[in-house]
Design a protein around this motif. Structure first.
Motif, PDB file in Angstrom:
ATOM      1  N   ILE A 260       0.840  -1.200   0.000  1.00 23.25           N
ATOM      2  CA  ILE A 260       0.000   0.000   0.000  1.00 23.25           C
ATOM      3  C   ILE A 260       0.868   1.241   0.000  1.00 23.25           C
ATOM      4  CG2 ILE A 260      -1.720   1.340   1.279  1.00 23.25           C
ATOM      5  CD1 ILE A 260      -2.917  -1.188   0.146  1.00 23.25           C
ATOM      6  N   GLU A 261       0.541   2.187  -0.873  1.00 22.78           N
ATOM      7  CA  GLU A 261       1.180   3.500  -0.926  1.00 22.78           C
ATOM      8  C   GLU A 261       0.134   4.535  -0.521  1.00 22.78           C
ATOM      9  OE1 GLU A 261       2.842   6.384  -4.462  1.00 22.78           O
ATOM     10  OE2 GLU A 261       3.334   4.253  -4.574  1.00 22.78           O
ATOM     11  N   VAL A 262       0.412   5.301   0.524  1.00 24.00           N
ATOM     12  CA  VAL A 262      -0.605   6.159   1.125  1.00 24.00           C
ATOM     13  C   VAL A 262      -0.340   7.636   0.884  1.00 24.00           C
ATOM     14  CG1 VAL A 262      -1.835   6.732   3.256  1.00 24.00           C
ATOM     15  CG2 VAL A 262      -0.821   4.473   2.996  1.00 24.00           C
ATOM     16  N   GLU A 263      -1.414   8.355   0.592  1.00 24.57           N
ATOM     17  CA  GLU A 263      -1.386   9.816   0.589  1.00 24.57           C
ATOM     18  C   GLU A 263      -2.382  10.287   1.642  1.00 24.57           C
ATOM     19  OE1 GLU A 263      -2.697  13.613  -2.189  1.00 24.57           O
ATOM     20  OE2 GLU A 263      -2.210  11.707  -3.151  1.00 24.57           O
ATOM     21  N   PHE A 264      -1.935  11.147   2.556  1.00 21.12           N
ATOM     22  CA  PHE A 264      -2.802  11.694   3.582  1.00 21.12           C
ATOM     23  C   PHE A 264      -3.331  13.061   3.151  1.00 21.12           C
ATOM     24  CE2 PHE A 264       0.322   9.237   6.257  1.00 21.12           C
ATOM     25  CZ  PHE A 264      -0.564   8.247   6.650  1.00 21.12           C
ATOM     26  N   ILE A 265      -4.642  13.240   3.257  1.00 20.67           N
ATOM     27  CA  ILE A 265      -5.250  14.557   3.085  1.00 20.67           C
ATOM     28  C   ILE A 265      -6.248  14.741   4.226  1.00 20.67           C
ATOM     29  CG2 ILE A 265      -4.898  14.618   0.590  1.00 20.67           C
ATOM     30  CD1 ILE A 265      -7.824  13.944   0.193  1.00 20.67           C
ATOM     31  N   TYR A 266      -6.811  15.938   4.364  1.00 14.84           N
ATOM     32  CA  TYR A 266      -7.596  16.257   5.561  1.00 14.84           C
ATOM     33  C   TYR A 266      -8.881  16.996   5.200  1.00 14.84           C
ATOM     34  CZ  TYR A 266      -3.063  15.073   7.449  1.00 14.84           C
ATOM     35  OH  TYR A 266      -1.899  14.403   7.722  1.00 14.84           O
ATOM     36  N   ALA A 267      -9.911  16.777   6.024  1.00 12.38           N
ATOM     37  CA  ALA A 267     -11.191  17.462   5.829  1.00 12.38           C
ATOM     38  C   ALA A 267     -12.057  17.243   7.060  1.00 12.38           C
ATOM     39  CB  ALA A 267     -11.901  16.937   4.579  1.00 12.38           C
ATOM     40  N   ALA A 268     -13.187  17.935   7.107  1.00 11.92           N
ATOM     41  CA  ALA A 268     -14.165  17.710   8.175  1.00 11.92           C
ATOM     42  C   ALA A 268     -14.826  16.348   7.961  1.00 11.92           C
ATOM     43  CB  ALA A 268     -15.215  18.815   8.162  1.00 11.92           C
ATOM     44  N   ALA A 269     -15.313  15.758   9.042  1.00 13.83           N
ATOM     45  CA  ALA A 269     -15.857  14.403   8.989  1.00 13.83           C
ATOM     46  C   ALA A 269     -16.969  14.259   7.954  1.00 13.83           C
ATOM     47  CB  ALA A 269     -16.363  13.996  10.367  1.00 13.83           C
ATOM     48  N   ALA A 270     -17.910  15.206   7.924  1.00 13.25           N
ATOM     49  CA  ALA A 270     -19.022  15.108   6.980  1.00 13.25           C
ATOM     50  C   ALA A 270     -18.531  15.140   5.537  1.00 13.25           C
ATOM     51  CB  ALA A 270     -20.016  16.237   7.225  1.00 13.25           C
ATOM     52  N   ASP A 271     -17.521  15.963   5.262  1.00 16.83           N
ATOM     53  CA  ASP A 271     -16.963  16.034   3.908  1.00 16.83           C
ATOM     54  C   ASP A 271     -16.242  14.740   3.545  1.00 16.83           C
ATOM     55  OD1 ASP A 271     -17.902  18.630   3.582  1.00 16.83           O
ATOM     56  OD2 ASP A 271     -16.063  19.518   4.379  1.00 16.83           O
ATOM     57  N   ILE A 272     -15.576  14.151   4.510  1.00 16.67           N
ATOM     58  CA  ILE A 272     -14.895  12.879   4.268  1.00 16.67           C
ATOM     59  C   ILE A 272     -15.894  11.829   3.789  1.00 16.67           C
ATOM     60  CG2 ILE A 272     -13.710  10.938   5.376  1.00 16.67           C
ATOM     61  CD1 ILE A 272     -12.389  12.978   7.252  1.00 16.67           C
ATOM     62  N   LEU A 273     -17.006  11.739   4.472  1.00 16.03           N
ATOM     63  CA  LEU A 273     -17.992  10.708   4.138  1.00 16.03           C
ATOM     64  C   LEU A 273     -18.653  10.959   2.795  1.00 16.03           C
ATOM     65  CD1 LEU A 273     -19.070  10.414   7.773  1.00 16.03           C
ATOM     66  CD2 LEU A 273     -18.308   8.473   6.400  1.00 16.03           C
ATOM     67  N   THR A 274     -18.858  12.227   2.465  1.00 14.28           N
ATOM     68  CA  THR A 274     -19.381  12.558   1.137  1.00 14.28           C
ATOM     69  C   THR A 274     -18.376  12.149   0.065  1.00 14.28           C
ATOM     70  OG1 THR A 274     -20.644  14.423   2.018  1.00 14.28           O
ATOM     71  CG2 THR A 274     -20.185  14.431  -0.341  1.00 14.28           C
ATOM     72  N   ASN A 275     -17.104  12.410   0.320  1.00 12.76           N
ATOM     73  CA  ASN A 275     -16.062  12.037  -0.642  1.00 12.76           C
ATOM     74  C   ASN A 275     -15.930  10.525  -0.783  1.00 12.76           C
ATOM     75  OD1 ASN A 275     -15.239  14.611  -1.468  1.00 12.76           O
ATOM     76  ND2 ASN A 275     -13.887  14.854   0.286  1.00 12.76           N
ATOM     77  N   ILE A 276     -16.053   9.813   0.315  1.00 18.24           N
ATOM     78  CA  ILE A 276     -16.008   8.348   0.266  1.00 18.24           C
ATOM     79  C   ILE A 276     -17.144   7.825  -0.604  1.00 18.24           C
ATOM     80  CG2 ILE A 276     -16.437   6.263   1.634  1.00 18.24           C
ATOM     81  CD1 ILE A 276     -13.650   7.179   2.028  1.00 18.24           C
ATOM     82  N   ALA A 277     -18.350   8.302  -0.330  1.00 15.49           N
ATOM     83  CA  ALA A 277     -19.518   7.838  -1.073  1.00 15.49           C
ATOM     84  C   ALA A 277     -19.410   8.135  -2.563  1.00 15.49           C
ATOM     85  CB  ALA A 277     -20.780   8.476  -0.500  1.00 15.49           C
ATOM     86  N   ALA A 278     -18.794   9.279  -2.897  1.00 19.90           N
ATOM     87  CA  ALA A 278     -18.665   9.678  -4.301  1.00 19.90           C
ATOM     88  C   ALA A 278     -17.472   9.021  -4.986  1.00 19.90           C
ATOM     89  CB  ALA A 278     -18.529  11.195  -4.385  1.00 19.90           C
ATOM     90  N   GLY A 279     -16.624   8.342  -4.210  1.00 24.76           N
ATOM     91  CA  GLY A 279     -15.449   7.711  -4.788  1.00 24.76           C
ATOM     92  C   GLY A 279     -14.288   8.657  -5.009  1.00 24.76           C
TER      93      GLY A 279
END
Length: 334
Positions: free
Chosen positions: A60-79
């Protein structure tokens, strides 16, 4: 924002009938992990996992980025991102709203919210809050819900106390200056207060309102189509946290301060070391369940109770079934 990409994994392949060896680069799977908030030393196990080659070892090669929790979940759902590291309450809210997200590693086995008061205040239980001034950082925060539930279980109402909204950076000074009688915030701030010589009474919220701190989340689609990547990623997370648990707190924090959170005051290391050794390691990252099933194990009953309480207090319209959005890491790929 600091990003790091691990080096690719190399595999040594011996060619048959030849004394020569060919080295072929086996490309690691590149993933983006979006973390709740901003780069902070509390995420040291993840940062150390990259720097110590644990993610690399799992391909696994990881890139860390940051956001508010609600935005994270929206981004996860949208792929838009592969994995997220939000708090558990936000995941439950997302699942209740129909977002196709899955918890695949319950990294924090409990919430870390707590009521903090000076010992001199005489506050020893929620019953003692009647007529007192209590601070929270937001009326939309999980801590405000914790205050409501704690008061109700003590036979009190919000009208029995005075609630003040105080910004995150000012809430500890407000308590120290006795501008408020108590705060409902993070139990980790107990260590900051004690380091300054303030004697503190602490009542953990998780005792009456089961919840979860940061957890690893991915999308339904990624789990279904890339279970192997999800399995290797969660395995790397487990191994990274286990490495810190096994006596490497100081090294993990040194890595974090030098490469990921260089603006954090270095004199905070002592406080953070105490927080890791007295709180995170014994009772946040580990639990009786993880002793049986391994780090990241899913307490399905706890998740369901948390969802039910959020629905009871109208934070969400109705409680989703825990089995629909929580997965135990041991079952991934089966």
């Amino acid at each position: 924002m600091i990003q790091f990409r691990a080096t690719t994994v190399a595999s040594l392949i011996a060619l048959s009938a030849s004394p020569l060896f060919a080295i072929t680069a086996e490309a690691a799977d590149k993933v983006v992990l979006q973390i709740d908030g901003a780069a902070a030393p509390f995420y040291a196990p993840l940062y150390a996992g990259v720097e110590k080659g644990i993610f690399e070892k799992n391909g696994i090669e990881v890139e860390f980025i940051y956001a508010a929790a609600a935005d994270i979940l929206t981004n996860i759902a949208a792929g838009n991102v592969d994995f997220g590291f939000p708090n558990g309450d936000a995941v439950i809210a997302a699942a209740a709203n129909g977002l196709p997200v899955k918890v695949v590693h319950t990294t924090y086995q409990r919430g870390i919210g707590a009521l903090l008061a000076k010992e001199s205040s005489g506050i020893k239980s929620y019953k003692d809050l009647k007529g007192k001034k209590i601070a929270v950082t937001s009326l939309a925060s999980p801590n405000y819900l914790q205050l409501q539930v704690g008061l109700q279980q003590a036979g009190l109402k919000l009208d029995d106390v005075s609630v003040e909204v105080v910004a995150t950076g000012a809430i500890i000074p407000a308590l120290k200056a006795e501008q408020v009688d108590a705060i409902v915030f993070s139990e980790l701030r107990k260590y900051n207060l004690e380091a300054d010589g303030t004697k503190v009474t602490m009542i953990l919220s998780n005792g009456f309102l089961p919840s979860f701190g940061n957890v690893v989340v991915t999308s339904d689609k990624k789990l279904a189509q890339n279970a192997d990547v999800v399995k290797r990623f969660t395995t790397a997370v487990t191994q990274s946290y286990q490495w810190v648990i096994d006596g490497h707190t100081s090294e993990a924090l040194d890595i974090t301060f030098s490469k990921y959170t260089p603006t954090w005051p270095k004199d905070q290391k002592g406080i953070l070391t105490t927080a890791f050794e007295q709180t995170f390691i014994p009772s946040v990252w580990q639990s009786p369940l993880t002793q049986q099933k391994g780090l990241g194990a899913a307490d399905m009953g706890g998740w369901q109770k948390s969802a039910d309480i959020l629905a009871q207090y109208k934070v969400i319209d109705s409680a989703p079934k825990a089995a629909d959005f929580v997965v135990d890491p041991s079952t991934i790929g089966q």
